[in-house]
Design an enzyme around this catalytic site. Structure first.
Site, PDB file in Angstrom:
ATOM      1  N   MET A  13       0.847  -1.190   0.000  1.00 36.09           N
ATOM      2  CA  MET A  13       0.000   0.000   0.000  1.00 36.09           C
ATOM      3  C   MET A  13       0.879   1.236   0.000  1.00 36.09           C
ATOM      4  O   MET A  13       1.656   1.456   0.932  1.00 36.09           O
ATOM      5  CB  MET A  13      -0.946  -0.013   1.209  1.00 36.09           C
ATOM      6  N   MET A  14       0.746   2.037  -1.047  1.00 37.01           N
ATOM      7  CA  MET A  14       1.587   3.226  -1.193  1.00 37.01           C
ATOM      8  C   MET A  14       1.404   4.167  -0.009  1.00 37.01           C
ATOM      9  O   MET A  14       0.273   4.419   0.431  1.00 37.01           O
ATOM     10  CB  MET A  14       1.245   3.962  -2.487  1.00 37.01           C
ATOM     11  N   CYS A  95      -2.206  -1.437 -10.034  1.00 40.70           N
ATOM     12  CA  CYS A  95      -2.362  -0.064  -9.563  1.00 40.70           C
ATOM     13  C   CYS A  95      -2.948   0.818 -10.668  1.00 40.70           C
ATOM     14  O   CYS A  95      -2.437   0.833 -11.787  1.00 40.70           O
ATOM     15  CB  CYS A  95      -1.014   0.490  -9.114  1.00 40.70           C
ATOM     16  N   LYS A 134       0.633  -9.621  -9.034  1.00 41.80           N
ATOM     17  CA  LYS A 134      -0.590  -9.089  -8.427  1.00 41.80           C
ATOM     18  C   LYS A 134      -1.334  -8.303  -9.493  1.00 41.80           C
ATOM     19  O   LYS A 134      -0.784  -7.369 -10.088  1.00 41.80           O
ATOM     20  CB  LYS A 134      -0.280  -8.186  -7.235  1.00 41.80           C
ATOM     21  N   HIS A 166      -6.751  -8.997  -7.248  1.00 44.02           N
ATOM     22  CA  HIS A 166      -7.709  -8.043  -6.703  1.00 44.02           C
ATOM     23  C   HIS A 166      -8.988  -8.217  -7.516  1.00 44.02           C
ATOM     24  O   HIS A 166      -9.005  -7.941  -8.717  1.00 44.02           O
ATOM     25  CB  HIS A 166      -7.165  -6.628  -6.835  1.00 44.02           C
ATOM     26  N   GLY A 228      -5.794  -5.701   2.992  1.00 43.74           N
ATOM     27  CA  GLY A 228      -5.275  -4.372   2.711  1.00 43.74           C
ATOM     28  C   GLY A 228      -5.590  -3.413   3.832  1.00 43.74           C
ATOM     29  O   GLY A 228      -4.999  -3.441   4.903  1.00 43.74           O
TER      30      GLY A 228
END
Length: 338
Positions: A13-14, A95, A134, A166, A228
């Protein structure tokens, strides 16, 4: 053979899963796989590697997530990650940010599955540690049944055996990165079907899993679950993960977690780290418990002051402990645990 740690992992997670966050999560769960924030190949090859890639030995098992699409750069970055001691190299194909799209990496690569497979082949040829993907189930107007299965099949031909999916599309036009985490509908059944129809692959599911109860339910259909925001905002649930997901003997409670984390905090402060950059990841530890608000307030206000040290953590912990004792004696006012 899939690593046992893949049964539960904490998502990259950024701006959140930096080295301090990972070290904190590690005191809560010894078994779960942890991920770095996404780091672009350009940053790995040309940036400050200690700042971008440095990690503490306590973090193992820990995976490096790369962003990029040029096979030679991916291979070079993967070699650097392996040499630094990371346990896995993961490629981000999920992303949806504008910056990612302009750089030809992240979710937009769902449209270029052959390029993703080429990149994964290059990574696998460069390193001996596991290389994983991912991804999303698709982007924009793609048909998920086609986009997801095509990407997985091509990467599997390149030797990839583990995929973290995801279970949402990413809408690259019309939705912000934040909206892309919630607005596109989840399609868990499609990911379950992927596992049924590709039983030889390790399929891990991600997206919208908010508790260990939900994670356990997903494990009936998949090989693993990636948490997450639930892991970040309510990290206390990770203290139950080793028992519930991995069969360990006992949980790690929030008070114990703080004590276990304090030696790491002390080491980092000695190296010049700022307390606020460490304790910001701990704010949700007492979520739902007596004193949670007080815990957050003390850490937030006091950790940014010049010279802030472990005494701030001790003060916050003492305040929570005192309020917990008041609750036991019937003296806590309503709303304190909010």
């Amino acid at each position: 053979m899939q690593s046992q740690s893949h049964r539960l992992s904490v998502a990259p997670m950024m701006d959140w899963t930096d080295r301090h966050c990972r070290a904190f999560h590690r005191v809560l769960t010894r078994e779960s796989l942890l991920y770095t924030e996404m780091v672009t190949t350009g940053a790995v090859l040309h940036g400050d590697r200690e700042r971008l890639l440095g990690f503490d030995d306590v973090e193992h098992p820990v995976a490096l997530q790369l962003g990029g699409s040029e096979p030679a750069d991916l291979a070079a970055a993967a070699r650097i990650g392996a040499d630094l001691g990371y346990d896995e190299i993961n490629l981000n194909v999920g992303c949806p940010s504008d910056r990612v799209q302009s750089g030809r990496f992240g979710a937009c690569l769902m449209r270029e599955p052959a390029l993703v497979a080429e990149g994964m082949a290059a990574i696998r040829a460069a390193v001996s540690i596991p290389a994983t993907v991912k991804c999303r189930i698709g982007v924009d107007d793609q048909e998920p049944e086609e986009s997801l299965f095509t990407l997985v099949d091509l990467c599997a031909q390149a030797g990839v055996t583990t995929f973290i999916v995801h279970a949402r599309k990413a809408w690259l036009k019309g939705l912000s990165p934040k909206e892309n985490r919630d607005v596109p509908p989840l399609d868990y059944p499609l990911v379950h079907r992927l596992k049924r129809e590709r039983p030889g692959l390790n399929i891990e599911i991600n997206g919208g899993v908010g508790s260990l109860d939900e994670a356990e339910a997903q494990l009936a259909h998949t090989d693993g679950v990636m948490l997450g925001r639930a892991a970040y905002h309510t990290p206390g649930i990770l203290g139950q993960a080793d028992r519930r997901i991995f069969g360990a003997a006992a949980d790690v409670g929030p008070f114990e977690a703080v004590e276990l984390y304090k030696p790491y905090i002390a080491r980092q402060l000695e190296r010049g780290a700022h307390l606020s950059g460490i304790t910001r990841h701990m704010l949700g530890l007492f979520h739902g418990a007596p004193g949670a608000r007080t815990w957050r307030r003390i850490l937030t206000v006091e950790s940014v002051k010049p010279g802030a040290d472990l005494s701030v953590v001790d003060a916050a912990l003492a305040a929570v402990s005192g309020l917990k004792d008041q609750r036991g004696a019937g003296g806590l006012e309503a709303g304190e645990a909010a």
